[in-house]
Design a protein around this motif. Sequence first.
Motif, PDB file in Angstrom:
ATOM      1  N   THR A 152    -140.295 -16.069   6.839  1.00 32.73           N
ATOM      2  CA  THR A 152    -141.076 -15.363   7.769  1.00 32.73           C
ATOM      3  C   THR A 152    -141.860 -14.076   7.308  1.00 32.73           C
ATOM      4  N   MET A 153    -141.526 -13.740   6.261  1.00 35.02           N
ATOM      5  CA  MET A 153    -142.009 -12.182   5.968  1.00 35.02           C
ATOM      6  C   MET A 153    -143.734 -12.289   5.745  1.00 35.02           C
ATOM      7  N   THR A 154    -143.894 -13.669   5.396  1.00 31.33           N
ATOM      8  CA  THR A 154    -145.456 -13.848   5.096  1.00 31.33           C
ATOM      9  C   THR A 154    -146.126 -13.785   6.218  1.00 31.33           C
ATOM     10  N   TYR A 155    -145.455 -13.976   7.664  1.00 30.65           N
ATOM     11  CA  TYR A 155    -146.207 -13.867   9.042  1.00 30.65           C
ATOM     12  C   TYR A 155    -146.474 -12.471   9.098  1.00 30.65           C
ATOM     13  N   MET A 156    -145.866 -11.538   8.561  1.00 27.51           N
ATOM     14  CA  MET A 156    -146.225 -10.008   8.810  1.00 27.51           C
ATOM     15  C   MET A 156    -147.805  -9.886   8.447  1.00 27.51           C
ATOM     16  N   LYS A 157    -148.313 -10.429   7.354  1.00 30.10           N
ATOM     17  CA  LYS A 157    -149.586 -10.398   7.415  1.00 30.10           C
ATOM     18  C   LYS A 157    -150.545 -10.851   8.389  1.00 30.10           C
ATOM     19  N   GLU A 158    -149.856 -11.906   9.136  1.00 30.37           N
ATOM     20  CA  GLU A 158    -150.960 -12.338  10.098  1.00 30.37           C
ATOM     21  C   GLU A 158    -150.731 -11.492  11.348  1.00 30.37           C
ATOM     22  N   VAL A 159    -149.736 -10.884  11.673  1.00 30.79           N
ATOM     23  CA  VAL A 159    -149.552  -9.953  12.741  1.00 30.79           C
ATOM     24  C   VAL A 159    -150.445  -8.700  12.318  1.00 30.79           C
ATOM     25  N   ILE A 160    -150.558  -8.171  10.990  1.00 27.63           N
ATOM     26  CA  ILE A 160    -151.498  -7.066  10.670  1.00 27.63           C
ATOM     27  C   ILE A 160    -153.028  -7.377  10.913  1.00 27.63           C
ATOM     28  N   ASP A 161    -153.234  -8.838  10.209  1.00 26.25           N
ATOM     29  CA  ASP A 161    -154.379  -9.101  10.600  1.00 26.25           C
ATOM     30  C   ASP A 161    -155.091  -9.442  11.925  1.00 26.25           C
ATOM     31  N   ALA A 162    -154.275  -9.809  12.815  1.00 26.82           N
ATOM     32  CA  ALA A 162    -154.526  -9.754  14.271  1.00 26.82           C
ATOM     33  C   ALA A 162    -154.709  -8.343  14.945  1.00 26.82           C
ATOM     34  N   ILE A 163    -153.957  -7.166  14.173  1.00 26.98           N
ATOM     35  CA  ILE A 163    -154.067  -6.079  14.623  1.00 26.98           C
ATOM     36  C   ILE A 163    -155.663  -5.597  14.251  1.00 26.98           C
ATOM     37  N   ASN A 164    -156.002  -5.713  12.966  1.00 25.34           N
ATOM     38  CA  ASN A 164    -156.986  -5.353  12.399  1.00 25.34           C
ATOM     39  C   ASN A 164    -158.336  -6.081  12.928  1.00 25.34           C
ATOM     40  N   THR A 165    -158.215  -7.013  13.467  1.00 22.39           N
ATOM     41  CA  THR A 165    -159.458  -7.749  14.121  1.00 22.39           C
ATOM     42  C   THR A 165    -159.552  -7.541  15.536  1.00 22.39           C
ATOM     43  N   SER A 166    -158.391  -6.862  16.161  1.00 23.64           N
ATOM     44  CA  SER A 166    -158.439  -6.388  17.518  1.00 23.64           C
ATOM     45  C   SER A 166    -159.138  -4.901  17.477  1.00 23.64           C
ATOM     46  N   SER A 167    -159.299  -4.440  18.832  1.00 21.19           N
ATOM     47  CA  SER A 167    -159.716  -3.212  19.246  1.00 21.19           C
ATOM     48  C   SER A 167    -158.841  -2.111  18.586  1.00 21.19           C
ATOM     49  N   LEU A 168    -157.616  -2.505  18.250  1.00 21.13           N
ATOM     50  CA  LEU A 168    -156.470  -1.611  17.846  1.00 21.13           C
ATOM     51  C   LEU A 168    -156.538  -0.965  16.229  1.00 21.13           C
ATOM     52  N   LYS A 169    -157.450  -1.707  15.643  1.00 21.22           N
ATOM     53  CA  LYS A 169    -157.653  -1.390  14.254  1.00 21.22           C
ATOM     54  C   LYS A 169    -157.864   0.251  14.052  1.00 21.22           C
ATOM     55  N   GLY A 170    -156.907   0.621  12.999  1.00 21.67           N
ATOM     56  CA  GLY A 170    -157.012   2.162  12.660  1.00 21.67           C
ATOM     57  C   GLY A 170    -156.458   2.980  13.910  1.00 21.67           C
ATOM     58  N   LYS A 171    -156.228   2.517  14.875  1.00 20.87           N
ATOM     59  CA  LYS A 171    -155.596   3.351  15.926  1.00 20.87           C
ATOM     60  C   LYS A 171    -154.067   3.315  16.212  1.00 20.87           C
ATOM     61  N   VAL A 172    -153.305   2.259  15.473  1.00 19.37           N
ATOM     62  CA  VAL A 172    -151.838   2.187  15.409  1.00 19.37           C
ATOM     63  C   VAL A 172    -151.367   2.097  14.007  1.00 19.37           C
ATOM     64  N   LYS A 173    -150.393   2.851  13.835  1.00 23.49           N
ATOM     65  CA  LYS A 173    -149.857   2.978  12.249  1.00 23.49           C
ATOM     66  C   LYS A 173    -149.003   1.554  12.178  1.00 23.49           C
ATOM     67  N   ILE A 174    -148.923   1.158  11.160  1.00 21.95           N
ATOM     68  CA  ILE A 174    -148.144  -0.348  10.908  1.00 21.95           C
ATOM     69  C   ILE A 174    -147.075  -0.016  10.025  1.00 21.95           C
ATOM     70  N   MET A 175    -145.705  -0.215  10.317  1.00 18.73           N
ATOM     71  CA  MET A 175    -144.690  -0.221   9.251  1.00 18.73           C
ATOM     72  C   MET A 175    -143.847  -1.466   9.425  1.00 18.73           C
ATOM     73  N   VAL A 176    -143.431  -1.813   8.044  1.00 22.82           N
ATOM     74  CA  VAL A 176    -142.716  -3.099   8.072  1.00 22.82           C
ATOM     75  C   VAL A 176    -141.434  -2.862   7.344  1.00 22.82           C
ATOM     76  N   GLY A 177    -140.581  -3.567   7.639  1.00 24.96           N
ATOM     77  CA  GLY A 177    -139.341  -3.734   6.895  1.00 24.96           C
ATOM     78  C   GLY A 177    -138.480  -5.106   7.074  1.00 24.96           C
ATOM     79  N   GLY A 178    -137.326  -4.942   6.283  1.00 21.00           N
ATOM     80  CA  GLY A 178    -136.540  -6.126   6.398  1.00 21.00           C
ATOM     81  C   GLY A 178    -135.936  -6.478   5.034  1.00 21.00           C
ATOM     82  N   ALA A 179    -134.918  -6.953   4.522  1.00 19.52           N
ATOM     83  CA  ALA A 179    -134.130  -7.035   3.368  1.00 19.52           C
ATOM     84  C   ALA A 179    -135.104  -7.742   2.368  1.00 19.52           C
TER      85      ALA A 179
END
Length: 212
Positions: A152-179
């Motif tokens: 499931t960690m690979t899905y994180m990229k999809e989330v980040i891509d979705a953020i960056n293709t929306s109006s939120l790009k550059g407006k929200v800082k993105i943090m990731v984590g997990g073992a």
Amino acid sequence: MENLTTLTDAILAGNLDQSVAITKEAVAEGISPSTLVNDYMIKGMEEVGARFEAGKAFVPNLLMSARAMKGALDILKPLMVGSESTALGKVVIGTVKGDLHDIGKNLVASMLEGCGFEVVNIGVDVSSDKFVQAIEENHADIVCISALLTTTMTYMKEVIDAINTSSLKGKVKIMVGGAPLSQDFARSIGADGYSTNANGAVATAKQLMGIN
Ligand code: B12
């Protein structure tokens, strides 16, 4: 109080009543939530995970340990909530689609709250659309994305891509984590911040908000 390794053992054994009782006693004696979590509780979860990997524990064991850990965390959570009236920033946190692990994510959420952030916890199995929607609705400064499975960690990229293709790009800082993550992986998918643990998550969040 007697040796606190009994708390590690209770979580390892999945004994909810015992983990709750020991946690209550330890709190009454003034032992700090961070000591209990970092020095004893997480160790129990790590050991059951190692046994699972070695074929010496099974999914029901993981579930019982998770329940014992959650019971103890429920007692500590109110003690971890900070007293600052003005939040340092607003955080949306969730575990990615296909992933049901939430203990670490909830710990990060509690620590952030305890240190003065306002936290909106959107749960587990969260799709990229839901992440985007929650960030928009809550006007979040930071989004925290958690994943515990290599699948499931690979899905994180999809989330980040979705953020960056929306109006939120550059407006929200993105943090990731997990073992299963690493700093390199976090960087490769375009995250702004990464930490291996809840304490580090707070430090990273403050850094991203420009707070020392
Ligand atoms: C408890 C547990 C479960 C429970 C989860 C209960 C719950 N409500 O969370 C249950 C039984 C449901 C479960 C199910 C499964 N699990 Co499981 N599980 C675990 C276990 C034992 C502990 C995880 C945990 O809670 N750790 C304690 C917390 C405190 O640590 P953490 O999650 O790592 O979080 C910390 C950091 O990573 C970081 N962090 C976490 N999120 C974030 C986010 C941000 C933004 C930041 C900055 C930091 C951060 O800070 C946290 C606090 O310090 C791990 C083993 C392990 N050692 O990790 C296996 C493990 C993750 N599970 C595993 C597997 C295989 C599964 C199943 C597929 C098993 C199955 N055959 O059904 C299913 C998958 C279900 C699903 N779709 O998600 C494997 C994954 C292997 C892999 N390579 O992907 C592991 C590693 C076990 C193993 N050794 O094989 N599991």
